[in-house]
Design a protein around this motif. Structure first.
Motif, PDB file in Angstrom:
ATOM      1  N   LEU A 126       0.842  -1.204   0.000  1.00 57.02           N
ATOM      2  CA  LEU A 126       0.000   0.000   0.000  1.00 57.02           C
ATOM      3  C   LEU A 126       0.875   1.250   0.000  1.00 57.02           C
ATOM      4  N   ASP A 127       1.890   1.256   0.851  1.00 58.80           N
ATOM      5  CA  ASP A 127       2.781   2.415   0.919  1.00 58.80           C
ATOM      6  C   ASP A 127       3.482   2.651  -0.416  1.00 58.80           C
ATOM      7  N   ALA A 128       3.929   1.552  -1.044  1.00 61.05           N
ATOM      8  CA  ALA A 128       4.629   1.686  -2.317  1.00 61.05           C
ATOM      9  C   ALA A 128       3.696   2.237  -3.392  1.00 61.05           C
ATOM     10  N   LEU A 129       2.461   1.761  -3.394  1.00 60.10           N
ATOM     11  CA  LEU A 129       1.489   2.252  -4.378  1.00 60.10           C
ATOM     12  C   LEU A 129       1.179   3.727  -4.138  1.00 60.10           C
ATOM     13  N   ALA A 130       1.059   4.088  -2.869  1.00 57.91           N
ATOM     14  CA  ALA A 130       0.778   5.490  -2.538  1.00 57.91           C
ATOM     15  C   ALA A 130       1.933   6.373  -2.986  1.00 57.91           C
ATOM     16  N   LYS A 131       3.130   5.907  -2.713  1.00 59.21           N
ATOM     17  CA  LYS A 131       4.323   6.676  -3.066  1.00 59.21           C
ATOM     18  C   LYS A 131       4.418   6.882  -4.580  1.00 59.21           C
ATOM     19  N   ALA A 132       3.947   5.876  -5.329  1.00 59.23           N
ATOM     20  CA  ALA A 132       4.013   5.966  -6.788  1.00 59.23           C
ATOM     21  C   ALA A 132       2.893   6.846  -7.352  1.00 59.23           C
ATOM     22  N   GLY A 133       2.041   7.363  -6.466  1.00 61.40           N
ATOM     23  CA  GLY A 133       0.977   8.255  -6.937  1.00 61.40           C
ATOM     24  C   GLY A 133      -0.199   7.524  -7.561  1.00 61.40           C
ATOM     25  N   ALA A 134      -0.345   6.237  -7.251  1.00 63.49           N
ATOM     26  CA  ALA A 134      -1.416   5.453  -7.846  1.00 63.49           C
ATOM     27  C   ALA A 134      -2.739   5.677  -7.114  1.00 63.49           C
ATOM     28  N   THR A 135      -3.790   5.209  -7.745  1.00 64.72           N
ATOM     29  CA  THR A 135      -5.087   5.070  -7.086  1.00 64.72           C
ATOM     30  C   THR A 135      -5.325   3.572  -7.010  1.00 64.72           C
ATOM     31  N   ALA A 136      -5.714   3.066  -5.847  1.00 63.40           N
ATOM     32  CA  ALA A 136      -5.805   1.611  -5.706  1.00 63.40           C
ATOM     33  C   ALA A 136      -7.152   1.173  -5.158  1.00 63.40           C
ATOM     34  N   ILE A 137      -7.662   0.105  -5.762  1.00 60.87           N
ATOM     35  CA  ILE A 137      -8.928  -0.480  -5.340  1.00 60.87           C
ATOM     36  C   ILE A 137      -8.631  -1.858  -4.752  1.00 60.87           C
TER      37      ILE A 137
ATOM     38  N   ILE B 131      -3.232   7.146   1.262  1.00 60.76           N
ATOM     39  CA  ILE B 131      -4.093   6.089   1.801  1.00 60.76           C
ATOM     40  C   ILE B 131      -5.323   6.767   2.383  1.00 60.76           C
ATOM     41  N   VAL B 132      -6.486   6.462   1.804  1.00 62.27           N
ATOM     42  CA  VAL B 132      -7.696   7.195   2.176  1.00 62.27           C
ATOM     43  C   VAL B 132      -8.725   6.345   2.919  1.00 62.27           C
ATOM     44  N   HIS B 133      -8.529   5.035   2.953  1.00 64.93           N
ATOM     45  CA  HIS B 133      -9.573   4.194   3.552  1.00 64.93           C
ATOM     46  C   HIS B 133      -9.560   4.308   5.070  1.00 64.93           C
TER      47      HIS B 133
END
Ligand code: NAD
Length: 377
Positions: free
Chosen positions: A104-115, A369-371
């Motif tokens: 999750l941290d890596a995805l956030a750092k990469a500026g992604a949006t994740a489902i 991280i918004v959840h």
């Protein structure tokens, strides 16, 4: 918009996030689909079939991701793929959000949006996108097949000239989606089936499948179901009463299949080492909750433990991956249904993040991280 599907990189993952069928449907819905070469091989979907359905085949994950607005995966992408994501790209996968904070941290750092596909809410409109259900159903089926295979005797009663073979006794602990399918499958194979759960609603479901229900039906049991339809974590007192009731029953069972889970918590321990030891030699336990810590004392992830008493405890991870073609087909349809939330009425790419389904399932939005369940205080 471009949707990419790459080859799964996590250990023993045989599934794939699109099939030729969903590639065709995504194309008809206006998406361009890029599939990494070999992505479907382990699930018996060859590149040529994807190509015939209208997908472009990319040599590497990096090539597939170059122009992708969306990445569909079964399991979370790892660092090389995350690095190759376009900024702002949407990733939809089973992200294992409670346990895999690092990704999750890596995805956030990469500026992604994740489902996180695990967070698709259990409302009627979202049922078609519900991968926990589509995969749990197959896991329940497969658990019985694995159990039957490991069991040195037959499941159905057979009357032969050489004498009668007794029907096997199968006990299902935890009657959610997986447990219900396990009951149905064991019944089809001719076993005598009993089942238990802490949610009162399951009693009727078990009986309607022709199995017998067994549970401590006290006041706590009457209130064990949350508004969301899940089980609560039961009190120590309840667990003790449950253990006592189950003890004499388990000793007589041939195959025990455990599926009990509590969202966001470790799996409840339902079968003690003493109960395992009370079973006859050759008896089988299949622990479907092993990835969340297991329901059976002594179960080990990805191992078959044989006890001193000759009881086998199966701890296979990823049972849906052992039925990869069907598991992929259903999961790919879950994702196709999700993709309908990515386009507006005019058919343009405009994900509707206000939609209650995305509100529930988006865990990272534009790099944060918004959840609410995942934000650390
Ligand atoms: P799950 O995977 O979270 O848990 C599996 C089962 O284990 C559940 O039935 C739970 O009650 C049981 N369990 C938990 N603790 C236990 C204990 N200590 N002893 C015995 N059993 C225990 O459950 P699931 O398969 O996701 O299903 C949960 C509920 O959600 C069910 O009512 C199911 O019908 C419902 N559901 C609704 C929708 C929808 O409306 N879209 C979709 C899927 C499932």
């Amino acid at each position: 918009a471009v949707i990419a599907v790459t080859k799964e990189t996590r250990a023993d993952e045989t599934r794939v996030a699109a099939t030729p069928e969903t590639v065709k449907k995504l194309g008809a819905a206006g998406f361009s689909v890029v599939i990494q070469a070999g992505a479907g091989t382990a699930a018996s979907y060859p590149d040529a079939d994807y190509e015939a359905a209208g997908a472009k085949i990319a040599k590497t994950a990096k090539d597939a991701l170059k122009d992708a607005d969306v990445l569909f995966k079964v399991r979370a992408p790892e660092s090389a793929e995350i690095a190759a994501l376009k900024k702002g790209a949407i990733v939809a996968a089973a992200l294992n959000p409670y346990q895999d904070k690092e990704t999750l941290d890596a995805l956030a750092k990469a500026g992604a949006t994740a489902i996180a596909m695990e967070f698709i809410p259990r409302i009627t409109r979202a049922q078609v996108m519900d991968m926990l259900s589509s995969q749990a159903n197959l896991a329940g089926y497969r658990a019985v097949i694995e159990g039957a295979e490991a069991y040195g005797k037959a499941l159905p009663m057979m009357m032969t000239a050489a004498g009668t073979v007794a029907a096997a006794k199968v006990f299902i602990m935890g009657v959610g989606v997986a447990g219900l399918q396990a009951i149905a499958t064991a019944r089809r194979l001719g076993a005598v089936v009993t089942a238990t759960d802490v949610r009162p609603a399951t009693k009727e479901q078990v009986e309607s499948l022709g199995a017998k229900f067994l549970a401590v039906e006290d006041e706590e049991f009457k209130n064990a179901q949350t508004a969301g339809g899940y089980a609560k974590e039961m009190s120590k007192e309840y667990q003790a009463k449950q253990a006592e009731l189950v003890s004499s029953h388990i000793a007589k069972q041939d195959i025990v299949i455990t599926t009990a889970l509590i969202p966001g918590r470790p799996a409840p321990k339902l079968v003690s080492a003493a109960q395992v030891a009370s079973m006859k030699p050759g008896s089988i336990l299949v622990d479907l909750a092993i990835e969340q810590g297991g329901n059976v004392e002594g179960a080990k992830l990805n191992e078959t433990v044989v006890t001193e008493g000759g009881v086998k405890i199966l701890g296979h991870a990823n049972l849906p991956g052992r039925i990869a073609a069907d598991a992929s087909a259903l999961y790919a349809r879950n994702l196709f249904a999700l993709s309908s939330l990515f386009t507006n009425k005019e058919g343009a790419f405009a994900p509707n993040f206000e939609d209650e389904i995305l509100q529930a399932a988006v865990v990272i939005r534009d790099g944060a991280i918004v959840h609410p369940n995942l934000k650390t205080a």
